[in-house]
Design a protein around this motif. Sequence first.
Motif: not given
Length: 204
Positions: A76, A81-82, A107-108
Amino acid sequence: RRRNCAPGTNSGPWDQDGAGRTKCLIQRSLLIGIVAQDGTKSKHTSDNRSRQIADIEATLAAIVEPGQVVELRALKCGRLGTVSGYFDDMHLLAVEAARLGNSTPAPSGVYITLNRLPNALLARAANRARSVGKNDPTTADKDITRRLEFPIDADTVRLAGISSTDAEHEAALQRVARISAWLRTLDWPEPMANDSSNGGHLLY
């Protein structure tokens, strides 16, 4: 290191329900966090960043074998995104992990793989990280060629995107403590124990 038992039976504290309902996860391609995620943004000076990189390198030195290929993955990362990459240079991995961990939006999580990967996976993104789509390959269980570490992760059962309460967090830490104590009776070595903020994990 002795491996006298396996999870998934009723002979140990793997799936016992307790306060907060905890669950344990054991898999070959498990990723563990490599950058602290405390939900805050501090002032990132060059000295702070250098210390963070040094801390990450010290952690890597404790759990990664020389020459081992490791996947770095951040989840995230805003519009990216990734983000994923494969590294055999731990200094470059530490620098990239610190950069991703301090990016905006945060990021998460920033993670690494633990177990042995084929060196050929470096060809996916050698000592660099890049955005990957849902159809781009990242590390799966089938890619692990040898188990070097045995991770056990305990977290509370809760809705996605919600942090654990203090009570749930404490329940998860108590769970890994019970697992460690039980394995000790079976002559397992002392693990590396860590607090993941929402739960806890052991690394054998």
